[in-house]
Each structure stands twice: as C-alpha cells, then as structure tokens.
Design a protein around this motif. Structure first.
Motif, PDB file in Angstrom:
ATOM      1  N   ASP A   1      -0.828  -8.641  -2.947  1.00 33.63           N
ATOM      2  CA  ASP A   1       0.278  -7.768  -2.573  1.00 33.63           C
ATOM      3  C   ASP A   1      -0.159  -6.856  -1.438  1.00 33.63           C
ATOM      4  O   ASP A   1      -1.263  -6.286  -1.486  1.00 33.63           O
ATOM      5  CB  ASP A   1       0.740  -6.940  -3.770  1.00 33.63           C
ATOM      6  N   VAL A   2       0.707  -6.720  -0.429  1.00 32.37           N
ATOM      7  CA  VAL A   2       0.313  -6.022   0.803  1.00 32.37           C
ATOM      8  C   VAL A   2       1.399  -5.062   1.249  1.00 32.37           C
ATOM      9  O   VAL A   2       2.560  -5.168   0.852  1.00 32.37           O
ATOM     10  CB  VAL A   2       0.042  -7.039   1.937  1.00 32.37           C
ATOM     11  N   ARG A   3       0.977  -4.120   2.115  1.00 34.35           N
ATOM     12  CA  ARG A   3       1.929  -3.309   2.870  1.00 34.35           C
ATOM     13  C   ARG A   3       1.959  -3.827   4.299  1.00 34.35           C
ATOM     14  O   ARG A   3       0.908  -4.005   4.921  1.00 34.35           O
ATOM     15  CB  ARG A   3       1.550  -1.831   2.830  1.00 34.35           C
ATOM     16  N   LEU A   4       3.161  -4.071   4.799  1.00 31.26           N
ATOM     17  CA  LEU A   4       3.338  -4.630   6.134  1.00 31.26           C
ATOM     18  C   LEU A   4       3.379  -3.528   7.177  1.00 31.26           C
ATOM     19  O   LEU A   4       3.845  -2.414   6.913  1.00 31.26           O
ATOM     20  CB  LEU A   4       4.640  -5.437   6.194  1.00 31.26           C
ATOM     21  N   SER A   5       2.910  -3.858   8.374  1.00 27.28           N
ATOM     22  CA  SER A   5       2.997  -2.930   9.487  1.00 27.28           C
ATOM     23  C   SER A   5       3.341  -3.721  10.749  1.00 27.28           C
ATOM     24  O   SER A   5       2.990  -4.895  10.877  1.00 27.28           O
ATOM     25  CB  SER A   5       1.668  -2.186   9.690  1.00 27.28           C
ATOM     26  N   ARG A   6       4.068  -3.094  11.644  1.00 24.66           N
ATOM     27  CA  ARG A   6       4.443  -3.723  12.928  1.00 24.66           C
ATOM     28  C   ARG A   6       5.031  -5.115  12.706  1.00 24.66           C
ATOM     29  O   ARG A   6       4.612  -6.087  13.324  1.00 24.66           O
ATOM     30  CB  ARG A   6       3.228  -3.796  13.862  1.00 24.66           C
TER      31      ARG A   6
ATOM     32  N   ARG B   1       9.038 -11.062   0.359  1.00 23.53           N
ATOM     33  CA  ARG B   1       9.280  -9.620   0.495  1.00 23.53           C
ATOM     34  C   ARG B   1       9.624  -9.031  -0.868  1.00 23.53           C
ATOM     35  O   ARG B   1      10.420  -9.590  -1.630  1.00 23.53           O
ATOM     36  CB  ARG B   1      10.426  -9.369   1.473  1.00 23.53           C
ATOM     37  N   LEU B   2       9.026  -7.879  -1.171  1.00 19.32           N
ATOM     38  CA  LEU B   2       9.312  -7.192  -2.427  1.00 19.32           C
ATOM     39  C   LEU B   2      10.019  -5.870  -2.186  1.00 19.32           C
ATOM     40  O   LEU B   2      10.942  -5.506  -2.915  1.00 19.32           O
ATOM     41  CB  LEU B   2       8.010  -6.967  -3.201  1.00 19.32           C
ATOM     42  N   GLY B   3       9.578  -5.120  -1.189  1.00 19.50           N
ATOM     43  CA  GLY B   3      10.175  -3.833  -0.877  1.00 19.50           C
ATOM     44  C   GLY B   3      10.430  -3.721   0.612  1.00 19.50           C
ATOM     45  O   GLY B   3      10.302  -4.694   1.365  1.00 19.50           O
TER      46      GLY B   3
ATOM     47  N   ARG C   1       8.904  -7.373 -13.415  1.00 18.34           N
ATOM     48  CA  ARG C   1      10.086  -7.735 -12.650  1.00 18.34           C
ATOM     49  C   ARG C   1       9.831  -7.386 -11.185  1.00 18.34           C
ATOM     50  O   ARG C   1       9.146  -6.413 -10.873  1.00 18.34           O
ATOM     51  CB  ARG C   1      11.303  -6.980 -13.166  1.00 18.34           C
ATOM     52  N   ALA C   2      10.398  -8.168 -10.283  1.00 23.23           N
ATOM     53  CA  ALA C   2      10.155  -7.956  -8.850  1.00 23.23           C
ATOM     54  C   ALA C   2      10.547  -6.547  -8.426  1.00 23.23           C
ATOM     55  O   ALA C   2       9.842  -5.898  -7.643  1.00 23.23           O
ATOM     56  CB  ALA C   2      10.910  -9.002  -8.036  1.00 23.23           C
ATOM     57  N   ALA C   3      11.675  -6.046  -8.945  1.00 25.80           N
ATOM     58  CA  ALA C   3      12.110  -4.698  -8.564  1.00 25.80           C
ATOM     59  C   ALA C   3      11.134  -3.643  -9.067  1.00 25.80           C
ATOM     60  O   ALA C   3      10.839  -2.664  -8.361  1.00 25.80           O
ATOM     61  CB  ALA C   3      13.510  -4.431  -9.108  1.00 25.80           C
ATOM     62  N   ASP C   4      10.616  -3.823 -10.287  1.00 22.53           N
ATOM     63  CA  ASP C   4       9.642  -2.872 -10.823  1.00 22.53           C
ATOM     64  C   ASP C   4       8.351  -2.923 -10.013  1.00 22.53           C
ATOM     65  O   ASP C   4       7.736  -1.880  -9.749  1.00 22.53           O
ATOM     66  CB  ASP C   4       9.344  -3.192 -12.287  1.00 22.53           C
ATOM     67  N   ARG C   5       7.945  -4.121  -9.647  1.00 25.80           N
ATOM     68  CA  ARG C   5       6.724  -4.248  -8.848  1.00 25.80           C
ATOM     69  C   ARG C   5       6.903  -3.616  -7.476  1.00 25.80           C
ATOM     70  O   ARG C   5       5.980  -2.985  -6.962  1.00 25.80           O
ATOM     71  CB  ARG C   5       6.345  -5.730  -8.712  1.00 25.80           C
ATOM     72  N   ALA C   6       8.069  -3.769  -6.880  1.00 30.93           N
ATOM     73  CA  ALA C   6       8.333  -3.145  -5.582  1.00 30.93           C
ATOM     74  C   ALA C   6       8.209  -1.628  -5.674  1.00 30.93           C
ATOM     75  O   ALA C   6       7.661  -0.971  -4.768  1.00 30.93           O
ATOM     76  CB  ALA C   6       9.715  -3.545  -5.075  1.00 30.93           C
ATOM     77  N   ALA C   7       8.707  -1.055  -6.757  1.00 33.33           N
ATOM     78  CA  ALA C   7       8.588   0.393  -6.939  1.00 33.33           C
ATOM     79  C   ALA C   7       7.135   0.808  -7.089  1.00 33.33           C
ATOM     80  O   ALA C   7       6.715   1.848  -6.566  1.00 33.33           O
ATOM     81  CB  ALA C   7       9.410   0.824  -8.160  1.00 33.33           C
TER      82      ALA C   7
ATOM     83  N   MET D   1       1.888   3.001  -3.811  1.00 41.65           N
ATOM     84  CA  MET D   1       0.466   2.716  -3.681  1.00 41.65           C
ATOM     85  C   MET D   1      -0.016   2.908  -2.249  1.00 41.65           C
ATOM     86  O   MET D   1       0.757   2.851  -1.296  1.00 41.65           O
ATOM     87  CB  MET D   1       0.171   1.269  -4.130  1.00 41.65           C
ATOM     88  N   THR D   2      -1.323   3.154  -2.114  1.00 40.27           N
ATOM     89  CA  THR D   2      -1.954   3.230  -0.801  1.00 40.27           C
ATOM     90  C   THR D   2      -2.986   2.115  -0.702  1.00 40.27           C
ATOM     91  O   THR D   2      -3.284   1.436  -1.680  1.00 40.27           O
ATOM     92  CB  THR D   2      -2.663   4.583  -0.591  1.00 40.27           C
ATOM     93  N   ASP D   3      -3.523   1.941   0.499  1.00 43.70           N
ATOM     94  CA  ASP D   3      -4.558   0.918   0.679  1.00 43.70           C
ATOM     95  C   ASP D   3      -5.949   1.524   0.547  1.00 43.70           C
ATOM     96  O   ASP D   3      -6.905   1.048   1.157  1.00 43.70           O
ATOM     97  CB  ASP D   3      -4.398   0.209   2.024  1.00 43.70           C
ATOM     98  N   ARG D   4      -6.045   2.571  -0.276  1.00 40.60           N
ATOM     99  CA  ARG D   4      -7.338   3.185  -0.588  1.00 40.60           C
ATOM    100  C   ARG D   4      -7.591   3.069  -2.090  1.00 40.60           C
ATOM    101  O   ARG D   4      -6.667   3.216  -2.892  1.00 40.60           O
ATOM    102  CB  ARG D   4      -7.373   4.661  -0.174  1.00 40.60           C
ATOM    103  N   PRO D   5      -8.827   2.804  -2.478  1.00 44.60           N
ATOM    104  CA  PRO D   5      -9.126   2.670  -3.919  1.00 44.60           C
ATOM    105  C   PRO D   5      -8.742   3.918  -4.694  1.00 44.60           C
ATOM    106  O   PRO D   5      -9.009   5.033  -4.252  1.00 44.60           O
ATOM    107  CB  PRO D   5     -10.643   2.433  -3.940  1.00 44.60           C
ATOM    108  N   ASP D   6      -8.127   3.728  -5.835  1.00 45.69           N
ATOM    109  CA  ASP D   6      -7.630   4.835  -6.657  1.00 45.69           C
ATOM    110  C   ASP D   6      -7.773   4.439  -8.113  1.00 45.69           C
ATOM    111  O   ASP D   6      -6.934   3.703  -8.653  1.00 45.69           O
ATOM    112  CB  ASP D   6      -6.171   5.117  -6.290  1.00 45.69           C
TER     113      ASP D   6
END
Length: 604
Positions: free
Chosen positions: A268-273, A297-299, A359-365, A370-375
């Motif tokens: 799972d990723v966050r898209l940019s540009r 696409r999820l979100g 559920r896809a909607a729950d996962r999108a939320a 989330m960030t791309d830094r370990p937490d």
C-alpha cells in the motif's frame, strides 16, 4: 564513499564531463561510442580534494533506455544533473527530473556543460525554472566544460560540499543490494555489481538472493576495482558469489541479509505527482528492478500495488510507476505498508486478529492517516498484534519496541487498548466456562486461543498472567476453589463408606451405579476426595499411606506378587499403586524388579 547518479543530457556531454572529471570512460560498449550516446549504465569514480571518494553511475538519457536509467538512479542518494549550455533543457531532462522527484532525491549539483560552446546563463536560468517546486530546486549550479577543463575545479569543490551534506548511512543496517549487472569471470565465477545504500558486506557473508530465495556466499568483494574485505554503504561494490550462476541473476534481483526482510506481493502506497485517472496496468521501478504491476486506487492519493513476484520493501521506500506504452512516468509512490491486510469483508471464520481482512473503504481511511515514516504505536493500533521481528522486517526498528508496555511472550507486541479488551474477554470466558461446566478442570488454552482468534497460545498465557490460574494447559478463575460439586461429594462419600480397604478400587459397575463417570471422577480427584492410580482406577485418599504401612512389614526386598498378596488385591490395583509409590520415593524399584521400602522414606 558516496555514489551519485549522473543524469540529464542525452548525448556525450555527460560522458565527456565524467571522463574529464575522473580520467575514466563511463561508456563501456563500442556501440555507445559509435552512436554518441549512453545506452547502459556506466561506472566511474574519483577522489576529491578533501580525500573523499565519489563514484558516479552514468545513466542513459534517451527515451528508449529509460528502464536502464531508472535502474541506475534507484539506489543512489544524490545526482549530478547535466544540462548542455548550447542545447539547454531537453525532453529527457524532464523525464529524469520526474524520476528523481518521484524517488525523493533532494541532494545534488547542477552542471551546465559545454560552456566552451555557449554562454551558460540562458541554460542555467531555464534549468532553475524547471527545477523550481521540486526537491532539487536548491541545487548549486556550476558552469563547466569537459573539453577545455574550465570549471572543473569549481565542480570538484561543489561535489566536495555535496558529500559533506549527505547523510551518513548506518553501517549496521540490514543489507539490501539491488543488482544492476551480473557476469562471469573465468576462474572466479559469478560476479554481480550494485550500489550498496547502507549496511556492510563482508567476504564470507551468507546472503539471500531474492526472488529466487536462494542462499549465496560472498567469495570475494571489490570496491572501485580494488579487492576489500568489507564495504559499507554508500558504495559501488562487485561481489563474487558462490552458489549461483550469473545467468540466474538478472538485473533487478536483490541480495538481502537473511531473515531480516519481508518479501511480499502487495504493498500500500501514497501517490505523488500522479496523473488522474491512474492506469491500472503499469510498470513499477524500485532499486534496479522493473516489474509489470496492477494498481488499485483506494483513496484520493493512496493505492494498493499488486506485484507479480515478491519484493523486499520497507516503510518509506520510494517507487516509480511508469506507463510502458507511452513511455511516461505517471506517479511517484512512497510505501506506507509493505505487509498490508487482505481486502474484503471480515468473515466469522477469519483465523486470527493479525489476518483480519479490511473493507476497501476502511483501509482507505487507515491509509489516509498514515505517513511513510515508521510508527510503532500506529502499526500496533492498525494491526492489533505483531511480532517484533516482523515489524523490523518492514522498517519499524526493533529498538523502538524496547520497553514497550505490551511486550509479550514469544516476541509479540500488542496494541494496549486491544490487549486490555482481550484480557477482559478472556477473564469473562473463563468465568463463564467455570459457571456453565462445574465438572471441568478449566477452559483449555487452545480453546481460548481459537475464541479470541489469537495466532499463538503464548499470547493466551500472557493475557492470563496475574489474572487467571493456569494448570495443565487449562485456565481457571484465580479464586476458584478445588471443591467438587455437591452431588459428586455425596457420591464419593458413599463410595468410600463401601470400601473394605482404602486401596480396594471399585469396579466400573460400582462407579456407574453412583453416577461417577470420568468427568465426575476427575472433579473428585482434583478436590482430593480420591486418588487416581490409572484410568478408571481410583482409591481412597489415604490408600498410599495405608499401603506403605503394610509393605514396610514385608521381608525386604519384596516382589510384586508378595505385595499383591499382602494387600489382598489384584494386579489391576497393585501395579499402578506401586508405580505411584515409586514416583513418591516411598518404595524403590531395584534392577531385578523387586522393591524395598526405604528406612528413611519421605512422610506423606
């Protein structure tokens, strides 16, 4: 050492500059010299005035060789971005910039080459305009000529300053070496090359070749054409491998520290540009690998990428998504979760908390927050339960778990809120089981694990610690007494009253007549009302003491037959009774199978 990708102009403006800067030719193939352009990755290096060594990965600029270019820039932390003064910004310069921006490269130097052919001011201004708004907007610009040597000293000084600014990688980091070249050397065998971004590789190390999942050994190690015993990132390295043929190691294969990485086929990723709508069928580039992938696409800016083969990814890794048919980069992506949960409707039969679908909607939320830094706290909140080793394998450092309040048995961690809820549920289950089934010895740990959908019995025991009693793999309330139910106590009292001797075990018919089945007998034994010698063979609680009193009066040592006759019982009772006394050290069995009663036998 630091490693820098040299990107930008399509023709030999780059190659000429690198030859002047390093005294080495980055173009390895005759075809590259004949056509006047870089086709494949080239590697050169030099030592700067400070004594620092900097290596360059010369990447091709032509659109037909973008995959080769992306394999070269993927693992490196900085760029020498080349724009020719006489031609200015070119289409391939834009594609290189898009790739570098998608990968999050923010360190580098802008070299305006061929300053002997044109005034660099216009090309510099155009490059500044193009770089504005990207992570490379603040690159220092240096006009230079690889032909005349003008500006080379200034460029070396700028590179020295760049090296000082670059972060120092962790030498103890887990090794992940993307392979960009493999070949065979006669007498040495298989050799692979790549850019080591962090960690240390040593001669003799055992590594894992992925995706083949094959163990290999480092027979030899070269760094910048010199044999070394060890190399730490960032470094260009060549490894002589034992255990694999060069033909089995394509570009994009990866060498890993064994047991330290998780490989998976979904991320799972966050898209940019990114372009919108985003095509579903794309090519993914990471490290030196290029793979066809499917994107869902999820979100608004998040997606799941499905891979055709497993990749070792961690939180924060940067990826490039490219549309192969149109030869364009359509998105950058940063990894949010390299071990995502399955998508779908949660089902009653889902095996564990860890594997619960979303559920896809729950996962999108979830992804939106989330960030791309370990937490660590966030990962536990989303996953509920996780192993420390599994968290470290996806980029959540193990040291962040040290002292965590929910550090549990077996290397598991739990979200504190979930842990409290599970603990309360377990206590309620055990109390309900004791109330509904008073003859039971307690709730089996295995049954509690299934009901709570926990992945390990060790977690049940950790939940019970301090709150419940655990005996023989069963859980009981902490205040549970050992008394048998009233009807059982009455039946046992009748049974004992009928026994002519304490060891006169009743028959199955006598027990059945008093409604004393296996569960009732077990309850009576737990309450101390009876002693079980064997399955279905029970005697009075004082039977061992009474038997020892008789056996002590026999000539020592004595045989089983003598004991049986003295006790006036059968082998059905005598054999397990003597075995019980052996275990209690109240009789001692000799090598010839006779027994004796020790003079200093323990009191019972």
């Amino acid at each position: 050492m630091q490693v820098i990708a040299t990107a930008g102009h399509v023709d030999h403006g780059k190659s000429t500059l690198l030859r002047a800067l390093t005294g080495r030719d980055p173009d390895r193939w005759a075809e590259e010299h004949r056509r006047g352009l870089t086709i494949d990755l080239g590697y050169v290096w030099t030592t700067l005035a400070s004594g620092a060594t900097v290596a360059f990965v010369d990447v091709p600029g032509h659109a037909r060789f973008v995959s080769n270019m992306l394999a070269g820039v993927g693992p490196v932390p900085a760029v020498l971005f080349v724009v020719a003064a006489d031609e200015g910004w070119m289409p391939q310069s834009t594609e290189h910039l898009d790739a570098l921006a998608a990968l999050g490269v923010r360190h580098g130097v802008l070299a305006i080459t061929r300053c002997d052919r044109a005034d660099p001011a216009a090309a510099t201004a155009a490059a500044r305009e193009r770089l504005a708004g990207t992570p490379l907007s603040q690159l220092p610009a240096v006009p230079v000529s690889g032909t005349t040597g003008a500006g080379l000293d200034e460029l070396r000084a700028a590179l020295d300053a760049l090296v000082r600014r670059l972060p120092v990688p962790e030498p103890d980091a887990d090794v992940r070496l993307w392979i960009d070249r493999s070949f065979t050397i006669r007498g040495a065998g298989t050799v692979v090359t790549g850019t080591l971004p962090a960690g240390t590789v040593r001669v003799g190390d055992g590594l894992l070749l992925s995706p083949q999942d094959r163990p290999v050994t480092v027979r030899g190690l070269h760094c910048l054409d010199e044999p070394v015993g060890a190399a730490s990132g960032v470094a260009r390295v060549a490894l002589n491998l034992r255990g694999v043929d060069a033909g089995d190691v394509p570009r994009g294969a990866v060498l890993l520290s064994p047991g330290r990485w998780r490989v998976g086929t979904a991320v799972d990723v966050r898209l940019s540009r990114f372009v919108d709508p985003l095509p579903r069928q794309l090519h993914l580039h990471v490290g030196a690998v290029a793979l066809p992938v499917r994107v869902r696409r999820l979100g608004a800016d998040t997606a799941r990428i499905l891979l055709p083969e497993p990749l070792p990814l961690r939180i924060g890794d940067r990826l490039i998504l490219r549309e192969p048919g149109r030869h364009r980069i359509v998105a950058g992506a940063s990894v949010l979760d390299p071990a995502p949960p399955p998508l779908g409707r949660p089902r009653p039969g889902d095996p564990t908390v860890v594997e619960r679908p979303r559920r896809a909607a729950d996962r999108a939320a979830e992804l939106a927050a989330m960030t791309d830094r370990p937490d660590l706290a966030g990962e536990l909140r989303r996953r509920g339960l996780a192993r420390v080793a599994d968290l470290a394998a996806i980029g959540v450092p193990a040291e962040s778990a040290a002292g965590h309040r929910a550090a549990l048995a077996g290397g598991w961690l739990a979200d504190p809120a979930l842990w409290r809820r599970l603990g309360d549920e377990l206590v309620d289950q055990v109390a309900r089981h004791a109330r509904d089934d008073p003859l039971s010895a307690g709730l089996p740990v295995a049954a509690a694990r299934r009901t709570l959908r926990l992945p390990s019995p060790a977690l049940v025991l950790a939940l019970a610690d301090g709150r419940l009693r655990v005996t023989g793999g069963r859980l009981t309330p902490p205040d549970a007494g050992t008394a048998a139910p009233g009807p059982v106590e009455a039946a046992v009292a009748t049974l004992l009253a009928r026994m002519p001797r304490p060891w006169a075990a009743p028959t199955a018919a006598e027990l059945a007549g008093l409604d004393l089945g296996p569960r009732e007998l077990a309850a009576a034994v737990r309450a101390g009302l009876l002693v079980e010698l064997a399955s279905g063979v029970v005697v009075a609680p004082d039977a061992p003491d009474a038997a020892v009193a008789v056996l002590t009066g026999l000539p020592q040592p004595f045989t089983l037959s003598a004991a049986r006759q003295a006790l006036g019982t059968t082998r059905r009772v005598a054999v397990p009774l003597l075995e019980l006394l052996d275990r209690q050290a109240r009789t001692r069995r000799l090598p010839d199978s006779r027994r004796r009663c020790p003079a200093d036998r323990p009191a019972r």
